[in-house]
Design an enzyme around this catalytic site. Structure first.
Site, PDB file in Angstrom:
ATOM      1  N   GLY A 127       1.576  -3.471  -2.961  1.00  7.93           N
ATOM      2  CA  GLY A 127       2.874  -2.839  -2.761  1.00  7.93           C
ATOM      3  C   GLY A 127       3.952  -3.672  -3.425  1.00  7.93           C
ATOM      4  N   CYS A 135       3.091 -11.176   1.538  1.00 11.09           N
ATOM      5  CA  CYS A 135       4.124 -10.551   0.721  1.00 11.09           C
ATOM      6  C   CYS A 135       4.195 -11.286  -0.610  1.00 11.09           C
ATOM      7  CB  CYS A 135       5.459 -10.647   1.459  1.00 11.09           C
ATOM      8  SG  CYS A 135       6.854  -9.986   0.534  1.00 11.09           S
ATOM      9  N   LEU A 136       4.311 -10.550  -1.704  1.00 11.63           N
ATOM     10  CA  LEU A 136       4.366 -11.201  -3.029  1.00 11.63           C
ATOM     11  C   LEU A 136       5.581 -12.139  -3.144  1.00 11.63           C
ATOM     12  CD1 LEU A 136       3.385  -8.321  -5.495  1.00 11.63           C
ATOM     13  CD2 LEU A 136       1.971 -10.250  -4.760  1.00 11.63           C
ATOM     14  N   HIS A 190       6.303  -1.913   5.372  1.00 11.99           N
ATOM     15  CA  HIS A 190       6.553  -3.231   4.779  1.00 11.99           C
ATOM     16  C   HIS A 190       7.489  -3.098   3.568  1.00 11.99           C
ATOM     17  CE1 HIS A 190       5.107  -7.345   3.286  1.00 11.99           C
ATOM     18  NE2 HIS A 190       5.812  -6.856   2.275  1.00 11.99           N
ATOM     19  N   GLU A 191       7.170  -2.154   2.686  1.00 14.77           N
ATOM     20  CA  GLU A 191       7.980  -1.980   1.468  1.00 14.77           C
ATOM     21  C   GLU A 191       9.355  -1.419   1.811  1.00 14.77           C
ATOM     22  OE1 GLU A 191       6.934  -3.534  -0.962  1.00 14.77           O
ATOM     23  OE2 GLU A 191       4.890  -3.702  -0.217  1.00 14.77           O
ATOM     24  N   HIS A 236      11.806  -4.023   2.723  1.00 16.81           N
ATOM     25  CA  HIS A 236      12.411  -4.735   1.593  1.00 16.81           C
ATOM     26  C   HIS A 236      13.706  -4.057   1.147  1.00 16.81           C
ATOM     27  CE1 HIS A 236       9.675  -7.945   0.561  1.00 16.81           C
ATOM     28  NE2 HIS A 236       8.627  -7.134   0.543  1.00 16.81           N
TER      29      HIS A 236
HETATM   30 NI    NI Z   1       6.631  -7.734   0.540  1.00 19.12          NI
END
Ligand code: NI
Length: 181
Positions: free
Chosen positions: A45, A98-99, A140-141, A144
């Site tokens: 994601g 998370c990236l 989650h996305e 952001h």
């Molecule tokens: Ni994330």
């Protein structure tokens, strides 16, 4: 084109993203770059915020379980101007990463199912009721886009445990900002 990721410490991750006014070819190109970037980082994601663009767009890559119980990557899905509603009362706790927060994994409670309304890559509206892991990815996305991160949702004692990693990421960001020309 692979876009560069924003990591914890970058103030952009705490900002509210704005709605997309029109799904133009430029926006579509940006979204295909987002998918390329997500895949390049082996993510499932990515929100536009994470590449420093404050627009309400995110992409996910669906996962499914293979014959040997392994996770396999499925199709990608695009969400423009997403609206999450009707969260179920049933909550589920799962370990999330998370990236933008490399090496950090914390337990995040989330509703088991939600309703989602959004535009697809062609600007066409769709809505769906989603349960399970995909619902988690979407939430989650979507977080952001509202400047929210997994460390805001995990138990406080877990946040304490990863505090040293957060401090390190913040320091790295400051150093990177200084050397940027
Ligand atoms: Ni994330």
């Amino acid at each position: 084109m692979i876009l560069s990721l924003c990591y914890y410490g970058n103030p952009v991750l705490r900002k509210q993203a704005s709605p997309v006014k029109e799904v133009t070819p430029e926006i579509q190109k940006f979204i295909s770059d987002m998918i390329e970037t997500m895949d390049d980082h082996n993510g499932i994601g990515l929100a536009a915020t994470q590449v420093g663009v404050l627009l309400r767009i995110f992409v996910i890559r669906k996962e499914f379980i293979g014959d040997n119980g392994e996770f396999l990557k499925g199709v990608s899905q695009v969400f423009i101007n997403p609206e999450v509603s009707e969260p179920s009362d049933d909550m589920e706790i799962m370990n999330e990463g998370c990236l933008s927060l490399p090496k950090i994994f914390v337990d995040v409670p989330r509703p088991q199912s939600i309703k989602i309304k959004a535009l697809d890559i062609d600007g066409k509206p769709f809505e769906d009721t989603i349960t399970g892991f995909t619902a988690r990815q979407i939430m989650h996305e979507n977080d952001h886009l509202n400047g929210k991160l997994i460390i805001d949702r995990c138990p406080p004692e877990q946040k304490k445990e990863v505090q040293h990693l957060l401090t390190q990421l913040k320091k790295n960001h400051k150093n990177r900002s200084k050397t940027r020309t």
